[in-house]
Design a protein around this motif. Structure first.
Motif, mmCIF file in Angstrom:
data_model
loop_
_atom_site.group_PDB
_atom_site.id
_atom_site.type_symbol
_atom_site.label_atom_id
_atom_site.label_comp_id
_atom_site.label_asym_id
_atom_site.label_seq_id
_atom_site.Cartn_x
_atom_site.Cartn_y
_atom_site.Cartn_z
ATOM 1 N N VAL A 72 0.845 -1.188 0.000
ATOM 2 C CA VAL A 72 0.000 0.000 0.000
ATOM 3 C C VAL A 72 0.883 1.241 0.000
ATOM 4 N N HIS A 73 0.680 2.108 -0.979
ATOM 5 C CA HIS A 73 1.490 3.315 -1.133
ATOM 6 C C HIS A 73 0.848 4.470 -0.378
ATOM 7 N N ILE A 74 1.646 5.208 0.384
ATOM 8 C CA ILE A 74 1.170 6.359 1.147
ATOM 9 C C ILE A 74 1.651 7.638 0.479
ATOM 10 N N ASP A 75 0.747 8.589 0.303
ATOM 11 C CA ASP A 75 1.103 9.894 -0.229
ATOM 12 C C ASP A 75 1.425 10.837 0.935
ATOM 13 N N TYR A 76 2.657 11.341 0.942
ATOM 14 C CA TYR A 76 3.079 12.255 1.997
ATOM 15 C C TYR A 76 3.012 13.689 1.484
ATOM 16 N N PRO A 77 2.205 14.566 2.125
ATOM 17 C CA PRO A 77 2.034 15.936 1.638
ATOM 18 C C PRO A 77 3.191 16.845 2.014
ATOM 19 N N ILE A 167 3.446 -0.703 8.997
ATOM 20 C CA ILE A 167 4.875 -0.446 9.162
ATOM 21 C C ILE A 167 5.665 -1.174 8.081
ATOM 22 N N LEU A 168 5.319 -2.426 7.818
ATOM 23 C CA LEU A 168 6.019 -3.193 6.794
ATOM 24 C C LEU A 168 5.802 -2.598 5.406
ATOM 25 N N HIS A 169 4.598 -2.121 5.132
ATOM 26 C CA HIS A 169 4.314 -1.497 3.838
ATOM 27 C C HIS A 169 5.121 -0.209 3.650
ATOM 28 N N VAL A 170 5.268 0.560 4.729
ATOM 29 C CA VAL A 170 6.078 1.781 4.638
ATOM 30 C C VAL A 170 7.541 1.428 4.355
ATOM 31 N N PHE A 171 8.040 0.386 4.996
ATOM 32 C CA PHE A 171 9.403 -0.067 4.698
ATOM 33 C C PHE A 171 9.537 -0.434 3.219
ATOM 34 N N CYS A 172 8.550 -1.136 2.681
ATOM 35 C CA CYS A 172 8.595 -1.517 1.258
ATOM 36 C C CYS A 172 8.580 -0.280 0.368
ATOM 37 N N GLN A 173 7.761 0.699 0.699
ATOM 38 C CA GLN A 173 7.687 1.928 -0.077
ATOM 39 C C GLN A 173 9.039 2.639 -0.109
ATOM 40 N N GLY A 175 11.996 1.035 -0.049
ATOM 41 C CA GLY A 175 13.049 0.237 -0.649
ATOM 42 C C GLY A 175 13.275 -1.150 -0.110
ATOM 43 N N ALA A 176 12.548 -1.572 0.916
ATOM 44 C CA ALA A 176 12.715 -2.925 1.436
ATOM 45 C C ALA A 176 12.079 -3.933 0.491
ATOM 46 N N SER A 177 12.589 -5.143 0.481
ATOM 47 C CA SER A 177 12.023 -6.208 -0.337
ATOM 48 C C SER A 177 10.594 -6.517 0.105
ATOM 49 N N THR A 178 9.710 -6.754 -0.859
ATOM 50 C CA THR A 178 8.324 -7.087 -0.515
ATOM 51 C C THR A 178 8.215 -8.470 0.125
ATOM 52 N N ALA A 179 9.311 -9.213 0.182
ATOM 53 C CA ALA A 179 9.289 -10.504 0.879
ATOM 54 C C ALA A 179 8.949 -10.326 2.359
ATOM 55 N N ILE A 180 9.215 -9.145 2.922
ATOM 56 C CA ILE A 180 8.909 -8.939 4.339
ATOM 57 C C ILE A 180 7.408 -8.959 4.603
ATOM 58 N N LEU A 181 6.596 -8.783 3.560
ATOM 59 C CA LEU A 181 5.142 -8.798 3.730
ATOM 60 C C LEU A 181 4.608 -10.210 3.897
ATOM 61 N N SER A 182 5.353 -11.192 3.434
ATOM 62 C CA SER A 182 4.858 -12.571 3.478
ATOM 63 C C SER A 182 5.590 -13.451 4.481
ATOM 64 N N ASP A 183 6.839 -13.146 4.776
ATOM 65 C CA ASP A 183 7.612 -14.015 5.661
ATOM 66 C C ASP A 183 7.048 -13.996 7.083
ATOM 67 N N ALA A 184 7.022 -15.168 7.701
ATOM 68 C CA ALA A 184 6.540 -15.257 9.082
ATOM 69 C C ALA A 184 7.427 -14.456 10.029
ATOM 70 N N HIS A 185 8.743 -14.459 9.758
ATOM 71 C CA HIS A 185 9.695 -13.673 10.531
ATOM 72 C C HIS A 185 10.430 -12.728 9.584
#
Length: 527
Positions: A72-77, A167-173, A175-185
């Motif tokens: 999910v992408h967040i728009d920062y004003p 928090i995980l989605h913001v990390f992905c936005q 530059g973090a790998s989207t793998a963090i959205l699915s991994d249990a840890h």
């Protein structure tokens, strides 16, 4: 058409999208040619039996392609010219508080005593080279906080205080790998997290916020029982400066000077229970063999194995903490005459060692017999931490050389005449930890290790090394705040935040608390 399924497959199947498609088509009676895409939503490893399985929750796109982003992408004003909020500390609590303030239309002024995340790295390298620690730029102080260069694991046991998925989605936005959205840890990796942190900083500045490095808070500015700003000093040239606005105080668990300032200023704090112990390091292949029930180890398709142990010994918890498979043990002191160890892992978790903290739960009443009469009761846990780290430094020849002992030797009260090769770069020195560490720690660890060895055959071994001392698992102090407003119980406009304030325990929970404090601060300003 879109379907979601929960499936259980072998590791080699989970590693290949085509194999997942084939499995779903076979199990669900579908034509594989109609499956255009498969997205893994959740992934966990089941290693309880000899045959290892991977549990997947998958989204299957039949006769259509994904049209949405994976995060999910967040728009920062732009918040230039908007009311300012002072954020002290650029760890996860402070960074996510700043981002949330921008979302809410407020302008964060972020003040960090340490250096930016890249300059920090140079000072970390000097710890091994010179055996000295920069008190303002180290594994705890600097942009990104203690998590930036001490692993970057993103899972939390607590789900009750906020939106951890966001928090995980913001990390992905950033530059973090989207793998963090699915991994249990989920785990970004110490080698990749700095770039993500830098991207977050750039978002704050691009939106009109400010970031000031090597700028140390020296005092809160008070007016009529309200905090209206902070006083700071430049760590570069000594310039003093004031920043005005309500304050989110997110200084991290090692800002002992801040705790002492609050104590002497009569600002309400209390001692908090902590966990103290050692870093336990095994060969990674041994942990793989034990956890995956296979003499060949993890093989091609499984990650470096993790473990999690917990037991009760003499009325206190003894447990593993911050397990780093395929990682390093690092020197995490924040000043002279201290030895503190921690762990980290690169993204690929590919080193030949695996380590974890092995710690004992301690309450304030446990350490009172060790306290000097002159010590403030509110700082009793802090003083205990500090004295233990100094004792460890003395045992380590007054360098960053860490005292250590083979695991079975420690349990049996024997000196280790030699030590195995270790990832700890400053070096180890053989030392009888069972002799000089306080009994409330050493004896519980010995009994805990015996229990863990019974739970997992081969775990209790002299191939493993016990490295002293792990003390910075959490803050030794809690800064008292109101449950509803999140403000300090007496001072309006002061929002104690994150791990350093005693309300979080790790990157994600600190980030969540940062967002909550930002929201509470916005309500305060509107009132």
């Amino acid at each position: 058409m879109i379907h979601e399924y929960q499936i259980r497959v072998l590791p080699q199947q989970a590693a290949n999208e085509k194999a997942i498609k084939e499995y779903i088509a076979r199990e669900k009676g579908m034509d594989e040619r109609t499956i255009n895409s498969v997205r893994v939503l959740k992934k966990s490893i089941d290693a309880r039996q000899r045959t290892i399985f991977v549990n997947l929750t998958v989204r299957v796109y039949v006769n259509e392609m994904p049209t949405d982003d994976e995060y999910v992408h967040i728009d920062y004003p732009d918040v230039s010219g908007r009311p300012a909020v002072i954020v002290v500390g650029a760890g996860p609590g402070g960074l996510f508080a700043s981002l949330r303030l921008i979302e809410l239309g407020l302008r964060p002024i972020l003040v960090e005593r340490g250096k930016n995340v890249h300059e920090r790295k140079q000072d970390l390298a000097l710890i091994t080279k010179t055996q000295k620690v920069d008190a303002e730029s180290n594994y705890c102080f600097g942009e990104g906080g203690a998590g930036a260069y001490s692993d970057g694991k993103l899972y939390t046991r607590s789900k009750k205080h906020g939106n951890t998925d966001k928090i995980l989605h913001v990390f992905c936005q950033h530059g973090a790998s989207t793998a963090i959205l699915s991994d249990a840890h989920p785990h970004i990796g110490t080698d990749r997290l700095p770039r993500v942190i830098e991207n977050i900083r750039n978002t704050i500045i691009h939106c009109g916020g400010e970031v000031h490095f090597q700028t140390k808070m020296t005092a809160l500015i008070l007016q009529n029982d309200a905090v209206v700003g902070i006083e700071t000093v430049s760590m570069v040239d000594g310039t003093q400066r004031r920043f005005m606005g309500p304050v989110i105080l997110a200084t991290g668990h090692s800002a002992r000077d801040v705790y002492r300032y609050l104590d002497t200023s009569g600002i309400e704090i209390e001692p908090k229970g902590i966990a103290v112990g050692v870093r336990l390091e095994h060969p990674a292949t041994l942990i793989d063999q034990i956890q995956y029930h296979n003499k060949q180890g993890r093989g091609k398709y499984l990650p470096a194995a993790e473990y999690n142990f917990v037991t009760q010994v003499d009325g206190r918890g003894v447990y593993s903490f911050c397990m780093c498979p395929g990682g390093f043990v690092i020197p995490a002191a924040t000043g002279p005459q201290q030895i503190v160890v921690n762990g980290m892992s690169p993204a690929n978790r590919g080193t030949q060692w695996s380590n974890s903290g092995m710690v004992v739960e301690l309450h304030p009443e446990d350490v009172m017999p060790f306290a000097q009469e002159s010590v403030s009761q509110r700082l009793v846990m802090l003083e205990f931490q500090e004295q233990l780290e100094k004792n460890c430094w003395q045992q380590g020849n007054m360098k960053q050389t860490a005292p250590a002992q083979r695991m079975a030797d420690f349990v049996n009260g024997r000196l280790s005449y030699d030590l195995p090769k270790s990832s700890y770069a400053p070096g180890l020195i053989s030392s009888p930890l069972h002799f000089w560490m306080p009994d409330i720690i050493s004896q519980r660890l010995q009994k805990g290790f015996q229990k863990f060895g019974q739970m997992s055959h081969g775990f209790l071994t002299n191939e493993a090394v016990v490295i002293a001392v792990e003390t910075r698992t959490s803050s030794p102090v809690r800064i008292l705040r109101d449950r509803e407003t999140l403000q300090h119980i007496r001072l309006n406009g002061l929002f104690p935040c994150g791990e350093g304030a005693g309300y979080a325990g790790g990157i994600v929970s600190a980030a969540v608390d940062g967002e909550r404090c930002a929201e509470a601060c916005a309500q305060y300003i509107e009132c």
